[in-house]
Design a protein around this motif. Structure first.
Motif, PDB file in Angstrom:
ATOM      1  N   ALA A  95       0.849  -1.195   0.000  1.00  0.00           N
ATOM      2  CA  ALA A  95       0.000   0.000   0.000  1.00  0.00           C
ATOM      3  C   ALA A  95       0.880   1.240   0.000  1.00  0.00           C
ATOM      4  O   ALA A  95       1.884   1.318   0.718  1.00  0.00           O
ATOM      5  CB  ALA A  95      -0.912   0.010   1.221  1.00  0.00           C
ATOM      6  N   LYS A  96       0.496   2.211  -0.806  1.00  0.00           N
ATOM      7  CA  LYS A  96       1.237   3.459  -0.895  1.00  0.00           C
ATOM      8  C   LYS A  96       0.824   4.390   0.243  1.00  0.00           C
ATOM      9  O   LYS A  96      -0.345   4.463   0.600  1.00  0.00           O
ATOM     10  CB  LYS A  96       0.954   4.131  -2.243  1.00  0.00           C
ATOM     11  CG  LYS A  96       1.689   5.442  -2.456  1.00  0.00           C
ATOM     12  CD  LYS A  96       1.313   6.050  -3.804  1.00  0.00           C
ATOM     13  CE  LYS A  96       1.987   7.405  -4.012  1.00  0.00           C
ATOM     14  NZ  LYS A  96       1.576   8.025  -5.293  1.00  0.00           N
ATOM     15  N   VAL A  97       1.804   5.075   0.813  1.00  0.00           N
ATOM     16  CA  VAL A  97       1.507   6.067   1.846  1.00  0.00           C
ATOM     17  C   VAL A  97       0.998   7.334   1.156  1.00  0.00           C
ATOM     18  O   VAL A  97       1.756   8.039   0.487  1.00  0.00           O
ATOM     19  CB  VAL A  97       2.757   6.386   2.694  1.00  0.00           C
ATOM     20  CG1 VAL A  97       2.420   7.444   3.747  1.00  0.00           C
ATOM     21  CG2 VAL A  97       3.293   5.116   3.355  1.00  0.00           C
TER      22      VAL A  97
ATOM     23  N   ILE B 161       4.130   5.701   9.094  1.00  0.00           N
ATOM     24  CA  ILE B 161       3.051   4.987   8.403  1.00  0.00           C
ATOM     25  C   ILE B 161       3.643   3.889   7.520  1.00  0.00           C
ATOM     26  O   ILE B 161       3.121   2.774   7.446  1.00  0.00           O
ATOM     27  CB  ILE B 161       2.211   5.956   7.556  1.00  0.00           C
ATOM     28  CG1 ILE B 161       1.527   6.988   8.460  1.00  0.00           C
ATOM     29  CG2 ILE B 161       1.171   5.197   6.737  1.00  0.00           C
ATOM     30  CD1 ILE B 161       0.840   8.108   7.690  1.00  0.00           C
ATOM     31  N   GLY B 162       4.753   4.199   6.856  1.00  0.00           N
ATOM     32  CA  GLY B 162       5.416   3.214   6.014  1.00  0.00           C
ATOM     33  C   GLY B 162       5.832   1.989   6.797  1.00  0.00           C
ATOM     34  O   GLY B 162       5.698   0.852   6.322  1.00  0.00           O
TER      35      GLY B 162
ATOM     36  N   GLU C 291       7.609  14.210   7.082  1.00  0.00           N
ATOM     37  CA  GLU C 291       8.518  13.131   6.697  1.00  0.00           C
ATOM     38  C   GLU C 291       8.519  12.018   7.746  1.00  0.00           C
ATOM     39  O   GLU C 291       8.440  10.830   7.411  1.00  0.00           O
ATOM     40  CB  GLU C 291       9.930  13.696   6.534  1.00  0.00           C
ATOM     41  CG  GLU C 291      10.969  12.659   6.149  1.00  0.00           C
ATOM     42  CD  GLU C 291      12.376  13.244   6.125  1.00  0.00           C
ATOM     43  OE1 GLU C 291      13.333  12.474   6.325  1.00  0.00           O
ATOM     44  OE2 GLU C 291      12.514  14.480   5.915  1.00  0.00           O
ATOM     45  N   VAL C 292       8.583  12.406   9.013  1.00  0.00           N
ATOM     46  CA  VAL C 292       8.607  11.434  10.108  1.00  0.00           C
ATOM     47  C   VAL C 292       7.302  10.646  10.159  1.00  0.00           C
ATOM     48  O   VAL C 292       7.297   9.411  10.335  1.00  0.00           O
ATOM     49  CB  VAL C 292       8.876  12.139  11.450  1.00  0.00           C
ATOM     50  CG1 VAL C 292       8.645  11.187  12.620  1.00  0.00           C
ATOM     51  CG2 VAL C 292      10.300  12.682  11.489  1.00  0.00           C
ATOM     52  N   ILE C 293       6.180  11.345  10.000  1.00  0.00           N
ATOM     53  CA  ILE C 293       4.885  10.663  10.019  1.00  0.00           C
ATOM     54  C   ILE C 293       4.779   9.700   8.841  1.00  0.00           C
ATOM     55  O   ILE C 293       4.309   8.566   8.982  1.00  0.00           O
ATOM     56  CB  ILE C 293       3.732  11.692   9.998  1.00  0.00           C
ATOM     57  CG1 ILE C 293       3.682  12.439  11.330  1.00  0.00           C
ATOM     58  CG2 ILE C 293       2.394  11.004   9.725  1.00  0.00           C
ATOM     59  CD1 ILE C 293       2.631  13.536  11.388  1.00  0.00           C
TER      60      ILE C 293
END
Length: 452
Positions: free
Chosen positions: A138-140, A282-283, A276-278
């Protein structure tokens, strides 16, 4: 020492072990003779203590040591001579029971006992290449990152009291006291004081938050709401309750700000860095979910490839562990087998199959790991202990000492590391293809998938 196999039935083996009393006495004499130069006894010069005197003083303890050692020697001889792998610790049955052992220690009888063992099944691993695995990916999406940002911003919102007489609206916070009742009687856990209710959050049972829209500070109100049928407490599930509510304050949220200041509130330099961190977080969640599904597919494939008898005691222990968890979960939730549209007998049959699958796959993975020399390093175990200790802030040293002194606990940490390394090895052999999926499909529970 004479060892004779008396039973070979499935994975069960029994052996009769006999050690003549003369052999034990001979070994005892040797040990007592060796003690002459080591012990110090008043009235005797070093090395001049008569063996007969040593026998009177230490003969029983020497015999006990010899008997214990012989049990270990017999177990090793059985394993080595018969080329077997034990599934469980051997079960020993001493001839004559306690009285028989006493006679052996007194040198009056041969030492005889039965060793009952269960052995691990023998099976061929075969070629495991080419197992087909479909890896969901799944793509973030930016929308997911934005949703997380908004959630973080809401948790950092400041609330202020609305003007006197102002009504509560959606997204407002209402501070209440309440007493819940069923059939006019207060129920356990149904009382709250200074409880913050964020309207529209869906944190309370259906109907509760909606009926607080429009209330004012100082107002008293009776709210009727129904607990969901799947509520965790079976005594409340599906029940309609009334709540005597006293509104103590109505507050409005401040402006929802998603900016650099929000990032700085969590220790980051800028909003871009926070995004970026979020996104990375999620990744990692998506990668972990994909890993679970890939591992499940791999284990399903292995389960379909192997069929062999399982050690009865090992299977029973695993079932007991599984069933204890089931009973604990049902007790905590207050649900019964009838609520799950089944019976205890049927549920036990289902969970026994689950236990059998776990034992079988555990044996298969262990065999694959052994044949391919897959090992868990001490460094990997140490990292696992450190990670475990971090879960108990302020008690890190106690946790570290516990694992240092408890080999069984270390083994429990080592086992999943070993399993994951074997899984990684097998995935290198498998044919893995990626399948783009949505976030919801990726995070869908395995049970939901099985039911669909």
């Amino acid at each position: 020492m004479h060892v004779t196999q008396t039973l070979a039935e499935g994975l069960k083996r029994e052996f009769k072990v006999v050690v003549p009393a003369a052999d034990i006495a001979s070994r005892a004499d040797v040990q007592l003779a060796e003690m002459k130069d080591k012990v110090r006894i008043n009235g005797f010069r070093p090395g001049k203590v008569p063996v007969a005197h040593l026998k009177r003083l230490y003969g029983r303890s020497v015999m006990a040591d010899i008997v214990n050692n012989m049990v270990g020697e017999a177990n090793k001889k059985i394993v080595d001579d018969n080329h077997i792998k034990l599934a469980m610790e051997p079960k020993l049955d001493f001839e004559g029971g306690d009285e028989g052992v006493t006679s052996v220690l007194d040198g009056k009888a041969d030492f005889a006992w039965t060793v009952s063992v269960e052995v691990l099944p023998s099976f061929e691993v075969g070629d495991l290449s080419g197992i087909k695995i479909e890896k969901p990916v799944a793509k973030v999406e930016d929308a997911e990152v934005q949703e997380r940002l908004e959630g973080l911003a809401r948790r950092n919102l400041a609330y202020t009291d609305k003007p006197e007489g102002a009504e509560a609206a959606d997204k407002d916070r209402v501070i209440v006291d309440f007493v819940g009742k069923i059939d006019g009687e207060p129920f356990e856990g149904g009382t709250g004081t200074d409880i913050s209710v964020d309207l529209g959050s869906g944190s309370f049972i259906p109907g509760f938050e909606e009926k607080l829209v429009g209330v004012k500070a100082g107002e008293e109100k009776v709210i009727e709401a129904t607990f969901p049928g799947n509520y965790m407490s079976q005594t409340l599930a599906g029940k309609t309750a009334t709540f005597d509510v006293t509104v103590k304050a109505v507050q409005q949220p401040g402006e929802l700000k998603i900016d650099d200041e929000l990032a700085k509130s969590v220790g980051l330099d800028s909003l871009d860095k926070l995004k970026e961190v979020i996104g990375e977080s999620i990744g990692r969640e998506f990668a972990a979910a994909a890993r679970r599904k890939v591992k499940r597919q791999l284990l399903d494939a292995l389960d379909g490839k192997f069929a062999f008898d399982l050690p009865p005691t090992l299977l029973e222990q695993e079932f007991n562990n599984v069933w204890a968890q089931v009973e604990q979960d049902m007790k905590r939730s207050g649900r019964s087998f009838e609520d799950e549209s089944t019976t205890e007998e049927a549920a036990k049959a289902d969970y026994r199959k689950i236990a059998a699958r776990r034992v079988r796959l555990g044996l298969v993975l262990a065999e694959i790991g052994e044949k391919n020399k897959i090992q868990v390093s001490e460094e990997e175990v140490t990292r696992a202990v450190v990670e475990r200790a971090r879960q108990f802030p302020g008690q890190e040293q106690q946790v570290w000492e516990f694992y240092r002194k408890t080999p069984a606990a270390v083994a429990e940490l080592r086992a999943p590391i070993f399993e994951d390394k074997v899984v990684d090895y097998l995935l290198e052999l498998a044919e893995v293809t990626e399948k783009p999926v949505s976030k919801d499909e990726l995070l869908k529970d395995d049970e939901d998938e099985a039911a669909s």
